[in-house]
Design a protein around this motif. Structure first.
Motif, PDB file in Angstrom:
ATOM      1  N   PRO A   1      29.028 -31.444  44.909  1.00 28.35           N
ATOM      2  CA  PRO A   1      27.829 -31.902  44.202  1.00 28.35           C
ATOM      3  C   PRO A   1      27.052 -32.900  45.060  1.00 28.35           C
ATOM      4  N   SER A   2      25.748 -32.821  44.970  1.00 26.32           N
ATOM      5  CA  SER A   2      24.889 -33.711  45.747  1.00 26.32           C
ATOM      6  C   SER A   2      24.537 -34.922  44.908  1.00 26.32           C
ATOM      7  N   GLN A   3      24.948 -36.100  45.365  1.00 26.08           N
ATOM      8  CA  GLN A   3      24.649 -37.346  44.679  1.00 26.08           C
ATOM      9  C   GLN A   3      23.993 -38.288  45.681  1.00 26.08           C
ATOM     10  N   LEU A   4      22.842 -38.806  45.303  1.00 29.72           N
ATOM     11  CA  LEU A   4      22.065 -39.623  46.234  1.00 29.72           C
ATOM     12  C   LEU A   4      22.823 -40.848  46.723  1.00 29.72           C
ATOM     13  N   TRP A   5      23.478 -41.569  45.837  1.00 31.29           N
ATOM     14  CA  TRP A   5      24.175 -42.783  46.256  1.00 31.29           C
ATOM     15  C   TRP A   5      25.250 -42.453  47.276  1.00 31.29           C
ATOM     16  N   ARG A   6      25.920 -41.302  47.109  1.00 31.58           N
ATOM     17  CA  ARG A   6      26.974 -40.913  48.034  1.00 31.58           C
ATOM     18  C   ARG A   6      26.385 -40.538  49.399  1.00 31.58           C
TER      19      ARG A   6
ATOM     20  N   ARG B   1      22.121 -24.845  58.776  1.00 29.84           N
ATOM     21  CA  ARG B   1      23.078 -23.797  58.423  1.00 29.84           C
ATOM     22  C   ARG B   1      23.788 -24.060  57.102  1.00 29.84           C
ATOM     23  N   SER B   2      23.465 -25.166  56.448  1.00 33.79           N
ATOM     24  CA  SER B   2      24.093 -25.500  55.172  1.00 33.79           C
ATOM     25  C   SER B   2      23.467 -24.698  54.035  1.00 33.79           C
ATOM     26  N   ARG B   3      24.244 -24.518  52.999  1.00 36.07           N
ATOM     27  CA  ARG B   3      23.742 -23.855  51.801  1.00 36.07           C
ATOM     28  C   ARG B   3      23.402 -24.936  50.789  1.00 36.07           C
ATOM     29  N   LEU B   4      22.127 -25.018  50.422  1.00 39.05           N
ATOM     30  CA  LEU B   4      21.640 -26.034  49.496  1.00 39.05           C
ATOM     31  C   LEU B   4      21.250 -25.345  48.193  1.00 39.05           C
ATOM     32  N   GLU B   5      21.756 -25.868  47.072  1.00 39.61           N
ATOM     33  CA  GLU B   5      21.526 -25.234  45.779  1.00 39.61           C
ATOM     34  C   GLU B   5      20.923 -26.216  44.792  1.00 39.61           C
ATOM     35  N   ASN B   6      19.924 -25.736  44.073  1.00 37.76           N
ATOM     36  CA  ASN B   6      19.294 -26.483  43.000  1.00 37.76           C
ATOM     37  C   ASN B   6      19.435 -25.623  41.752  1.00 37.76           C
ATOM     38  N   THR B   7      20.421 -25.931  40.915  1.00 40.17           N
ATOM     39  CA  THR B   7      20.735 -25.101  39.756  1.00 40.17           C
ATOM     40  C   THR B   7      20.584 -25.898  38.470  1.00 40.17           C
ATOM     41  N   LEU B   8      20.789 -25.212  37.353  1.00 37.83           N
ATOM     42  CA  LEU B   8      20.761 -25.904  36.060  1.00 37.83           C
ATOM     43  C   LEU B   8      21.865 -26.945  35.951  1.00 37.83           C
ATOM     44  N   GLN B   9      23.002 -26.693  36.614  1.00 37.78           N
ATOM     45  CA  GLN B   9      24.126 -27.623  36.561  1.00 37.78           C
ATOM     46  C   GLN B   9      23.909 -28.846  37.451  1.00 37.78           C
ATOM     47  N   GLY B  10      22.965 -28.785  38.358  1.00 42.59           N
ATOM     48  CA  GLY B  10      22.684 -29.901  39.256  1.00 42.59           C
ATOM     49  C   GLY B  10      22.452 -29.433  40.676  1.00 42.59           C
ATOM     50  N   PHE B  11      22.552 -30.377  41.593  1.00 42.22           N
ATOM     51  CA  PHE B  11      22.336 -30.103  43.008  1.00 42.22           C
ATOM     52  C   PHE B  11      23.687 -29.963  43.702  1.00 42.22           C
TER      53      PHE B  11
ATOM     54  N   LEU C   1      20.686 -34.766  53.962  1.00 42.54           N
ATOM     55  CA  LEU C   1      20.930 -34.308  52.595  1.00 42.54           C
ATOM     56  C   LEU C   1      20.199 -35.191  51.583  1.00 42.54           C
ATOM     57  N   ALA C   2      20.180 -36.495  51.818  1.00 37.73           N
ATOM     58  CA  ALA C   2      19.474 -37.403  50.913  1.00 37.73           C
ATOM     59  C   ALA C   2      17.974 -37.110  50.946  1.00 37.73           C
ATOM     60  N   ARG C   3      17.443 -36.836  52.114  1.00 33.60           N
ATOM     61  CA  ARG C   3      16.016 -36.493  52.222  1.00 33.60           C
ATOM     62  C   ARG C   3      15.716 -35.202  51.467  1.00 33.60           C
ATOM     63  N   TRP C   4      16.587 -34.194  51.631  1.00 33.87           N
ATOM     64  CA  TRP C   4      16.395 -32.936  50.909  1.00 33.87           C
ATOM     65  C   TRP C   4      16.462 -33.172  49.405  1.00 33.87           C
ATOM     66  N   ARG C   5      17.411 -33.943  48.985  1.00 32.54           N
ATOM     67  CA  ARG C   5      17.631 -34.170  47.555  1.00 32.54           C
ATOM     68  C   ARG C   5      16.459 -34.884  46.909  1.00 32.54           C
ATOM     69  N   ARG C   6      15.843 -35.797  47.630  1.00 28.30           N
ATOM     70  CA  ARG C   6      14.704 -36.536  47.080  1.00 28.30           C
ATOM     71  C   ARG C   6      13.469 -35.666  46.942  1.00 28.30           C
ATOM     72  N   THR C   7      13.369 -34.597  47.718  1.00 30.08           N
ATOM     73  CA  THR C   7      12.206 -33.719  47.631  1.00 30.08           C
ATOM     74  C   THR C   7      12.358 -32.660  46.544  1.00 30.08           C
ATOM     75  N   GLN C   8      13.544 -32.510  45.996  1.00 31.06           N
ATOM     76  CA  GLN C   8      13.803 -31.468  44.998  1.00 31.06           C
ATOM     77  C   GLN C   8      13.565 -31.983  43.586  1.00 31.06           C
ATOM     78  N   LYS C   9      13.043 -31.095  42.760  1.00 29.60           N
ATOM     79  CA  LYS C   9      12.908 -31.382  41.343  1.00 29.60           C
ATOM     80  C   LYS C   9      13.958 -30.565  40.608  1.00 29.60           C
ATOM     81  N   PRO C  10      14.536 -31.102  39.535  1.00 28.42           N
ATOM     82  CA  PRO C  10      15.545 -30.331  38.801  1.00 28.42           C
ATOM     83  C   PRO C  10      14.954 -29.026  38.257  1.00 28.42           C
TER      84      PRO C  10
END
Length: 179
Positions: free
Chosen positions: A31-36, A82-92, A158-167
């Motif tokens: 799971p992608s968590q910004l603080w982590r 080369r990473s797989r990044l997912e934005n799903t209903l369950q989260g990032f 990953l943090a940069r990617w996560r901040r640009t994504q909307k749920p």
């Protein structure tokens, strides 16, 4: 060679296999968590900065640290692509590139195991330990720079990617046509 040394040598492949299998499970879907991402991104870079400050007197080790850091940053960008990044209903979620992460981690762990075995043999043969410290060896500092900057830069990306994504909303998930 004594029996304890032989047993130690026979246990090394088992230890390597166990570390490899543990790394493989850790680098699965996470799971992608910004603080982590920020913590895992900034802490290794801080450690590289502190090590660089201690290595001012040994320019070869400092140069190896800088070269390892540059290679780690380049590999982090490659691994992020080369990473797989997912934005799903369950989260990032993200799945790290397994090959790059395992190879970099195993290089550093292998270096630590090699150095520990050298120290064991020197202590066993009653040879005085070398005056240079563990962190002043160019190969060790280069591999540490590679590992630390790779994971630091990777998690900052990953943090940069996560901040640009909307749920993802429930309607977008299924792509229903308008009525």
């Amino acid at each position: 060679m004594e029996i304890t040394t032989l047993i130690l040598l026979l246990l090394v492949p088992l230890l390597v296999w166990r570390i490899y299998s543990r790394l493989k499970t850790l680098m699965g879907r996470n799971p992608s968590q910004l603080w982590r991402h920020y913590a895992y991104g900034l802490l290794p870079l801080l450690l590289v900065g502190l090590l660089a400050a201690r290595l001012v007197d040994t320019p070869i080790a400092l140069l190896a640290l800088a070269a390892g850091a540059a290679a780690g940053a380049a590999l982090a960008f490659r691994g992020f692509k080369r990473s797989r990044l997912e934005n799903t209903l369950q989260g990032f979620f993200y799945t790290q590139d397994l090959r790059t992460g395992v190879v970099i981690s195993m290089l550093f762990i292998g270096r630590l195991m090699h150095r520990a075995f050298e120290l064991y043999l020197q202590m066993h043969d009653h040879i005085p330990l070398p005056p240079e410290m563990f962190h002043q060896m160019p190969l060790t500092t280069g591999l540490f720079g590679l590992l630390a900057v790779y994971y630091g830069a990777y998690h900052l990306l990953l943090a940069r990617w996560r901040r640009t994504q909307k749920p993802v909303s429930a309607l977008k998930q299924f792509d229903l046509p308008p009525l």
